[in-house]
Design an enzyme around this catalytic site. Structure first.
Site, PDB file in Angstrom:
ATOM      1  N   GLN A 158       0.326 -12.794   8.957  1.00 47.57           N
ATOM      2  CA  GLN A 158       0.952 -11.583   8.422  1.00 47.57           C
ATOM      3  C   GLN A 158       0.348 -10.282   8.957  1.00 47.57           C
ATOM      4  O   GLN A 158       1.055  -9.302   9.160  1.00 47.57           O
ATOM      5  CB  GLN A 158       0.867 -11.607   6.887  1.00 47.57           C
ATOM      6  CG  GLN A 158       1.732 -10.589   6.194  1.00 47.57           C
ATOM      7  CD  GLN A 158       1.047  -9.965   4.997  1.00 47.57           C
ATOM      8  OE1 GLN A 158       0.009  -9.335   5.127  1.00 47.57           O
ATOM      9  NE2 GLN A 158       1.624 -10.161   3.835  1.00 47.57           N
TER      10      GLN A 158
ATOM     11  N   GLN B  88       0.822  -1.203   0.000  1.00 46.41           N
ATOM     12  CA  GLN B  88       0.000   0.000   0.000  1.00 46.41           C
ATOM     13  C   GLN B  88       0.860   1.260   0.000  1.00 46.41           C
ATOM     14  O   GLN B  88       1.925   1.291   0.613  1.00 46.41           O
ATOM     15  CB  GLN B  88      -0.881  -0.014   1.259  1.00 46.41           C
ATOM     16  CG  GLN B  88      -2.158   0.782   1.127  1.00 46.41           C
ATOM     17  CD  GLN B  88      -3.183   0.384   2.182  1.00 46.41           C
ATOM     18  OE1 GLN B  88      -3.218  -0.754   2.622  1.00 46.41           O
ATOM     19  NE2 GLN B  88      -4.021   1.314   2.577  1.00 46.41           N
TER      20      GLN B  88
ATOM     21  N   ARG C 221      -9.484  -8.622   2.968  1.00 45.93           N
ATOM     22  CA  ARG C 221      -8.412  -8.109   3.827  1.00 45.93           C
ATOM     23  C   ARG C 221      -8.556  -6.599   4.022  1.00 45.93           C
ATOM     24  O   ARG C 221      -8.467  -6.087   5.138  1.00 45.93           O
ATOM     25  CB  ARG C 221      -7.062  -8.434   3.180  1.00 45.93           C
ATOM     26  CG  ARG C 221      -5.824  -7.952   3.932  1.00 45.93           C
ATOM     27  CD  ARG C 221      -4.593  -8.291   3.095  1.00 45.93           C
ATOM     28  NE  ARG C 221      -3.329  -8.110   3.799  1.00 45.93           N
ATOM     29  CZ  ARG C 221      -2.592  -6.996   3.760  1.00 45.93           C
ATOM     30  NH1 ARG C 221      -3.015  -5.966   3.046  1.00 45.93           N
ATOM     31  NH2 ARG C 221      -1.440  -6.935   4.412  1.00 45.93           N
TER      32      ARG C 221
ATOM     33  N   SER D  10       3.975  -6.846   2.416  1.00 48.62           N
ATOM     34  CA  SER D  10       2.635  -6.776   3.012  1.00 48.62           C
ATOM     35  C   SER D  10       1.570  -7.204   1.994  1.00 48.62           C
ATOM     36  O   SER D  10       1.536  -8.353   1.572  1.00 48.62           O
ATOM     37  CB  SER D  10       2.391  -5.359   3.551  1.00 48.62           C
ATOM     38  OG  SER D  10       1.212  -5.304   4.305  1.00 48.62           O
ATOM     39  N   LEU D  11       0.722  -6.280   1.550  1.00 44.51           N
ATOM     40  CA  LEU D  11      -0.275  -6.576   0.511  1.00 44.51           C
ATOM     41  C   LEU D  11       0.362  -7.265  -0.699  1.00 44.51           C
ATOM     42  O   LEU D  11      -0.227  -8.162  -1.314  1.00 44.51           O
ATOM     43  CB  LEU D  11      -0.940  -5.263   0.082  1.00 44.51           C
ATOM     44  CG  LEU D  11      -1.634  -5.241  -1.280  1.00 44.51           C
ATOM     45  CD1 LEU D  11      -2.907  -6.062  -1.232  1.00 44.51           C
ATOM     46  CD2 LEU D  11      -1.918  -3.820  -1.720  1.00 44.51           C
TER      47      LEU D  11
ATOM     48  N   HIS E 288       0.041  -4.489  10.992  1.00 44.05           N
ATOM     49  CA  HIS E 288       1.103  -5.401  11.440  1.00 44.05           C
ATOM     50  C   HIS E 288       1.401  -5.236  12.939  1.00 44.05           C
ATOM     51  O   HIS E 288       2.552  -5.122  13.349  1.00 44.05           O
ATOM     52  CB  HIS E 288       2.361  -5.213  10.583  1.00 44.05           C
ATOM     53  CG  HIS E 288       2.097  -5.446   9.131  1.00 44.05           C
ATOM     54  ND1 HIS E 288       1.828  -6.699   8.623  1.00 44.05           N
ATOM     55  CD2 HIS E 288       1.991  -4.587   8.088  1.00 44.05           C
ATOM     56  CE1 HIS E 288       1.580  -6.598   7.322  1.00 44.05           C
ATOM     57  NE2 HIS E 288       1.669  -5.325   6.975  1.00 44.05           N
TER      58      HIS E 288
END
Length: 293
Positions: free
Chosen positions: A245, A10, A113, A88-89, A196
């Site tokens: 995650q 992101q 998500r 991440s994403l 996170h």
């Protein structure tokens, strides 16, 4: 020569993203049309001509970056990865590009998500901050010293650049202490939540159900996952790491170091922007990096 394909998270979105790919490739057009149908809104129109504010909406941002990244990998010249990873994403984009997930399943998970993270943010107002110029161990020490608040290391982006995540008050206190400890900068980030971190637990629980019900396949190469920076090929292991995650840190520095140790000689970024290429060069200035063509 081993090629590592990497996929951004992101923050890399921009108006017009993916338009050139869409106009040049029928396959990309098909993916965009499928995305509009699955998401039940015209994400193509928002990506091509939406405002910055529209693109910043979580329900748009995450699927948009995922769609752009997967589309670029789908039409990249000579796409034969020896290894993949995503920030991440970006891990979802990497899983689709490496054939662990079907595009449709990956997009549905990314959409779930995004909405689950948004709901968790609204339930627990929280934030993140970038800490520049401190050793990782010192950042971790300061986070652990904040009493009565949640503050954790969230993104190990490159040496000297670590993002922390937690409650609004916790991040405020931590930023003061980081400066006292010698940080060059401690910058609160314009984000809507503590990604996170343990504050994402409700989102993790919601996403866990969706992931467990989705079929994961044996991929065409190992994926180095955020939670442990290790290569994985077993679909069940990949699922479990993907579930963890949301509340675990993104170990990007360690991931790139592991890929280099395993023979990566060229990192190719698939998706909008060049953020990951910059981070790779800060981790190893001799690494060869480029954007997917």
């Amino acid at each position: 020569m081993k090629k590592a394909y990497i996929f951004p998270g992101q923050g890399s979105q921009f108006t017009g993203m993916g338009k050139g790919l869409y106009e040049q490739h029928e396959e990309v057009m098909r993916l965009f049309d499928m995305a509009n149908e699955i998401l039940v809104f015209d994400i193509t129109a928002v990506m091509f001509s939406g405002t910055d504010e529209e693109l910043k909406q979580t329900k748009v941002t995450q699927p948009a970056i995922f769609l752009h990244s997967v589309a670029q990998a789908a039409v990249a010249k000579d796409f034969h990865p020896d290894m993949v990873a995503g920030h991440s994403l970006g891990e979802f984009s990497a899983l689709v590009a490496s054939k662990v997930l079907r595009f449709e399943d990956g997009l549905r998970l990314v959409s779930k998500r995004a909405l689950a993270m948004q709901a968790a943010c609204e339930a627990n107002p929280s934030t993140m901050a970038a800490i520049l110029g401190l050793e990782d161990a010192k950042v971790e020490e300061v986070c652990a010293s904040i009493e009565g608040e949640v503050v954790v290391a969230a993104n190990y982006n490159c040496p000297g650049q670590l993002v922390i995540s937690g409650t609004n008050r916790g991040i405020e206190l931590a930023c003061e202490k980081m400066k006292e400890a010698g940080a060059k900068r401690a910058l609160p980030l314009p984000v809507g939540g503590a990604f996170h971190s343990p504050l994402m637990k409700p989102a993790e629980e919601e996403l866990a159900k969706a992931i467990s019900e989705t079929t994961f396949h044996e991929g065409i190469c190992p994926i180095y996952q955020n939670v442990d920076a290790r290569p994985h090929t077993d679909p069940e292991e990949i699922k479990q790491n993907l579930i963890k995650q949301l509340t675990a840190p993104v170990r990007w520095t360690q991931t790139v170091q592991a890929m280099l140790a395993d023979g990566a000689t060229h990192f190719v970024e698939c998706g909008p922007g060049k953020v990951l290429q910059g981070l790779v060069k800060k981790i190893d200035r001799n690494a060869e990096v480029s954007s997917a063509e």
